[in-house]
Design an enzyme around this catalytic site. Structure first.
Site, PDB file in Angstrom:
ATOM      1  N   GLU A   1      39.240  29.867  38.100  1.00 16.81           N
ATOM      2  CA  GLU A   1      38.240  29.997  37.061  1.00 16.81           C
ATOM      3  C   GLU A   1      38.811  29.352  35.806  1.00 16.81           C
ATOM      4  O   GLU A   1      39.984  29.541  35.498  1.00 16.81           O
ATOM      5  CB  GLU A   1      37.965  31.474  36.827  1.00 16.81           C
ATOM      6  CG  GLU A   1      36.736  31.735  36.032  1.00 16.81           C
ATOM      7  CD  GLU A   1      36.435  33.218  35.978  1.00 16.81           C
ATOM      8  OE1 GLU A   1      35.406  33.589  35.430  1.00 16.81           O
ATOM      9  OE2 GLU A   1      37.247  34.004  36.482  1.00 16.81           O
TER      10      GLU A   1
ATOM     11  N   ASP B   1      37.612  42.408  41.479  1.00 17.72           N
ATOM     12  CA  ASP B   1      38.412  41.186  41.550  1.00 17.72           C
ATOM     13  C   ASP B   1      38.280  40.484  42.896  1.00 17.72           C
ATOM     14  O   ASP B   1      38.225  39.262  42.972  1.00 17.72           O
ATOM     15  CB  ASP B   1      39.893  41.511  41.293  1.00 17.72           C
ATOM     16  CG  ASP B   1      40.107  42.133  39.933  1.00 17.72           C
ATOM     17  OD1 ASP B   1      39.245  41.927  39.051  1.00 17.72           O
ATOM     18  OD2 ASP B   1      41.116  42.830  39.737  1.00 17.72           O
TER      19      ASP B   1
ATOM     20  N   CYS C   1      25.145  38.995  49.207  1.00 17.05           N
ATOM     21  CA  CYS C   1      23.758  38.523  49.211  1.00 17.05           C
ATOM     22  C   CYS C   1      23.447  37.551  48.079  1.00 17.05           C
ATOM     23  O   CYS C   1      22.375  36.955  48.065  1.00 17.05           O
ATOM     24  CB  CYS C   1      22.802  39.723  49.144  1.00 17.05           C
ATOM     25  SG  CYS C   1      22.837  40.554  47.556  1.00 17.05           S
TER      26      CYS C   1
ATOM     27  N   ASP D   1      41.245  34.671  41.588  1.00 12.18           N
ATOM     28  CA  ASP D   1      40.718  35.332  40.397  1.00 12.18           C
ATOM     29  C   ASP D   1      41.908  35.824  39.581  1.00 12.18           C
ATOM     30  O   ASP D   1      42.642  36.700  40.016  1.00 12.18           O
ATOM     31  CB  ASP D   1      39.827  36.507  40.792  1.00 12.18           C
ATOM     32  CG  ASP D   1      39.301  37.248  39.570  1.00 12.18           C
ATOM     33  OD1 ASP D   1      38.616  36.620  38.755  1.00 12.18           O
ATOM     34  OD2 ASP D   1      39.610  38.442  39.417  1.00 12.18           O
TER      35      ASP D   1
ATOM     36  N   CYS E   1      26.979  39.166  43.675  1.00 13.12           N
ATOM     37  CA  CYS E   1      27.347  39.867  44.900  1.00 13.12           C
ATOM     38  C   CYS E   1      27.744  38.823  45.934  1.00 13.12           C
ATOM     39  O   CYS E   1      26.992  37.895  46.209  1.00 13.12           O
ATOM     40  CB  CYS E   1      26.169  40.693  45.414  1.00 13.12           C
ATOM     41  SG  CYS E   1      26.407  41.314  47.078  1.00 13.12           S
TER      42      CYS E   1
HETATM   43 ZN   LIG Z   1      24.361  42.246  47.443  1.00 13.61          ZN
END
Ligand SMILES: [Zn+2]
Length: 480
Positions: free
Chosen positions: A305, A389, A364, A197, A361
């Site tokens: 990226e 980051d 999850c 990143d 995230c």
């Molecule tokens: Zn999460």
């Protein structure tokens, strides 16, 4: 052991011309500018009056006539070779213009980059490479004689051309282009894949599957900004004083065609500013080269990226922010990683700029649309705490590996289409797609580049032959 491919590359080093050579170079820099402007004007007027396109062969013939004219006799006192290169450069500039890669070529002003290029004759030994231990290399050039170069690495391959340039601080540099350079052997990478990143406070946050590494940004310009401003204020005052002596109003721009006298003090401040800029450039270049080399040494697969750096530097935020975007030089970092990855035979994956690497995230997969610029955040779905980051680096790594799994390494450069799952994740990120009614299933195409990368085109007398690319790119696991 498999034979390593040969590459094209450039060597850049300091150059120490003698006082006589510096005088000749100063004339050559000015004369090159004169020839560029003359040739550009000829092309423009020929097109305007006769609707013909003068190519470089025609211009070269005219230039021979020009050298014979009494008022431009001084051109014939200088070696011809750099001017041929100028005419080739103009041809190339027009080619780029017609191919819509660049703007129309423009006239070069007095402050234009000072540089001349000589091609090296392969039948003569113009360049003494120096032994393994030698500190110096020498190049013998028409009109200049034997020029001394500070050698920093072994010059290998077939040396094609030498460009000599001078920066604002009066330092001379030589850039030597070479092809058929035998590739150096890179040691086997220690990790499989890293997600990188790139950012402004930390130049790069790297995640390799287990650990996180953080490289602070050099902030080369920011560190010198106060001093730079002081020098610039002083120069501005000296300029105003000079304008007043010549009876001009310092609050207005200097009218065109008026040459301002250069006092010794103003010359000194100008040089001081140039030296400071040179220093900034070197600090930045050092940090970028170290980071890009470390990354390429370390990992087999590098996921970046695909930032729109130019758009960022142009359009976003306050001036201070845009300045720090330019200071970080993320585009240059990405360019260096790309060509070094090509040399080492690594795989580089660019994830589309619209992939929500920060908002997702990494635990999850929930997309936190309300995320602003905060450095730390907590996932509303699973409660995991994230560093912005680090989370992005983890996501990029995962996304890169997912893309890689969907493409075969032997195909080289190719477009990979997104799956329906990806499209769901991106929804809301790119509303204009839905508005236009374009299918949301086929989401942004991503570029997967597998090495060897396309070598950079070089400016040579004739287009250099590309190294043979018959060898299949190495498989991902098990480097030879
Ligand atoms: Zn999460």
């Amino acid at each position: 052991m498999e034979k390593l491919p040969e590459i094209e590359r450039a060597y850049r080093m300091r150059c120490y011309p003698t006082a006589r050579q510096r005088r000749v170079l100063a004339r050559l820099f000015g004369a090159s500018r004169f020839v560029w402007n003359w040739a550009l004007e000829r092309r423009r007027s020929a097109y305007r009056c006769e609707k013909t396109r003068l190519n470089w062969v025609a211009l070269s013939q005219e230039f021979t006539q020009l050298r014979r004219l009494p008022e431009t006799r001084w051109l014939s006192e200088l070696p011809r070779e750099p001017f041929n290169q100028v005419l080739r450069d103009l041809e190339k500039a027009y080619e780029n213009f017609f191919a819509r890669r660049a703007r129309h070529p423009r006239f070069h002003g007095r402050r234009h980059r000072r540089s001349v290029r000589f091609t090296l004759d392969q039948r003569r030994r113009q360049l003494e490479r120096g032994g393994d231990e030698g500190r110096w290399a020498y190049v013998t050039l028409p009109g200049l004689g034997r020029v001394k170069l500070r050698r920093t690495e072994t010059l290998e391959g077939r040396l094609r051309s030498v460009s000599l340039s001078c920066d604002g601080a009066g330092r001379y540099f030589a850039a030597i282009t070479a092809d058929r350079v035998p590739q150096q052997a890179w040691s086997a990478p220690r990790t499989h894949a890293v997600g990188v990143d790139m950012g402004l406070s930390a130049l790069a946050v790297v995640h390799d599957g287990q650990r996180i590494g953080r490289t602070p940004a050099p902030k080369a310009l920011a560190a010198k900004l106060i001093r730079l401003r002081r020098y610039q204020r002083r120069q501005r005052r000296q300029l105003a004083a000079q304008m007043r002596t010549q009876g001009l109003d310092p609050r207005q721009r200097c009218p065109k065609g008026v040459r301002l006298g250069l006092s010794r003090r103003r010359a000194r401040s100008r040089e001081r500013i140039a030296r400071l800029h040179g220093c900034i450039r070197q600090v930045r270049a050092h940090a970028l080269h170290q980071l890009s080399t470390t990354l390429v040494r370390r990992a087999e697969v590098i996921v970046l990226e695909d930032l729109r750096v130019k758009a960022m530097a142009r359009g976003m935020g306050r001036r201070a922010f845009r300045r720090s975007v330019a200071d970080a030089a993320l585009g240059e970092l990405s360019r260096q990683i790309e060509y070094k990855a090509g040399w080492a035979g690594r795989t580089l994956i660019r994830v589309d700029a619209f992939y929500p690497s920060s908002k997702r995230c990494s635990e999850c997969g929930h997309i936190h649309a309300g995320l602003r610029l905060e450095r730390h955040w907590e996932c509303p779905a699973c409660g995991a705490r994230h560093d912005r980051d680090e989370n992005a680096a983890k996501n990029l790594r995962r996304e890169g590996l997912r893309i890689l799994a969907g493409s075969s390494p032997a195909t080289g450069k190719r477009r990979v289409r997104e799956t329906a799952r990806g499209a769901v994740a991106y929804r809301g990120q790119r509303p204009e797609r839905e508005v236009r009614g374009v299918d949301c299933v086929a989401e942004p195409a991503l570029w997967v580049t597998t090495a060897p990368c396309q070598p950079h085109p070089m400016m040579n007398r004739e287009p250099a032959r590309r190294p043979a690319r018959a060898e299949t790119p190495r498989a991902l696991s098990g480097t030879a």
